[in-house]
Design an enzyme around this catalytic site. Sequence first.
Site, PDB file in Angstrom:
ATOM      1  CB  SER A 197      -6.585   0.600   5.959  1.00  0.00           C
ATOM      2  OG  SER A 197      -6.738   1.560   6.569  1.00  0.00           O
ATOM      3  CE  LYS A 198     -12.959   2.432   7.981  1.00  0.00           C
ATOM      4  NZ  LYS A 198     -14.305   2.746   8.186  1.00  0.00           N
ATOM      5  NE  ARG A 199      -7.134   3.141   9.857  1.00  0.00           N
ATOM      6  CZ  ARG A 199      -7.799   2.123   9.885  1.00  0.00           C
ATOM      7  NH1 ARG A 199      -9.012   2.002  10.278  1.00  0.00           N
ATOM      8  NH2 ARG A 199      -7.378   0.841   9.958  1.00  0.00           N
ATOM      9  CG  ASP A 200      -3.629   3.202   3.435  1.00  0.00           C
ATOM     10  OD1 ASP A 200      -2.812   3.887   4.007  1.00  0.00           O
ATOM     11  OD2 ASP A 200      -3.844   1.901   3.377  1.00  0.00           O
ATOM     12  CB  THR A 247     -15.761  -0.643   7.878  1.00  0.00           C
ATOM     13  OG1 THR A 247     -15.662  -1.133   6.466  1.00  0.00           O
ATOM     14  CG2 THR A 247     -15.717  -1.952   8.704  1.00  0.00           C
TER      15      THR A 247
END
Length: 286
Positions: A256-259, A16
């Site tokens: 998550s990678k969005r954090d 991802t």
Amino acid sequence: MAKKETIRVRFAPSPTGMLHLGNVRTALMNYLFAKKQNGDFVLRIEDTDPNRIFDKDGAQIIKDLLWFGLDYNEGPNKDGAYAPYIQSQRAKIYQEKLNELIEKNLVYRCFCTQEELDAKRKRQIALKLPPRYDRQCAQLSAAEIKEKLDAKKPFIWRMKLDPNKKIIINDLAHGTITFNLKHFSDFPLTRQNGTFTFMFANFVDDMIMNMSHVLRGEDHLSNTAGQAALYQAFNVPLPVFWHLPIICNTTGKKLSKRDFGFALDDLRTAGYLPEALVNYLAIIGG
Ligand code: GLU
């Protein structure tokens, strides 16, 4: 069942794009577990879900792991007895294993459409029943199946779980866990386009690549029930599992990678040294 002699563990990320403190900790635990016991640490790129491929061949993941000092013994760009280590290159192997299950009559074709599945799910929730596939397609007669195949109706293969069976696994964090299969759905092994699901590809590779232990996030615990049923279907001993607690963000959700601030890229840019991060991740609990 017989214990596997060599310690073999793997880190199996989806490509991802970014590693963050959550999944890199899983990698670190696997690495330390292998090194401590003179075992093998394998990297496998799990790219069976087209929606989760942002880092083709896991190039960024590999770069991040090496920055962290987590070099792998087997994996992409390295020799190894179980190559290739990128799942999109292993479809033939998954198909062979699926054929074995078809021959043993342990799987069945499901022709239900997504709309039908959604409607079943809504109905079960409204009736306060746990949402599970109702096995409608397991009841199809040979003639009905032929009719649907002749009409070119798309289908998936589902695993036929025995609802009367309980499966016991040994988990290093949770101890002995008993899964009662009557609480689980006959899960999909393939998608309508013929590709293989995470549940199946991940299991096939762990079995074929001879993993002695599976260290992964606790969020996979419920997948383990179906995968344990697959090991039994192939008459192969289960690996020892270690489902690791998940690192959460400030709202208590899985990181998550969005954090922002937890992706390795952010931390690297902010000047953190890999040694400091490894030390931090190694001591925050097991
Ligand atoms: N591809 C899975 C993930 O990224 C791997 C799970 C596992 O380690 O079994 O969550």
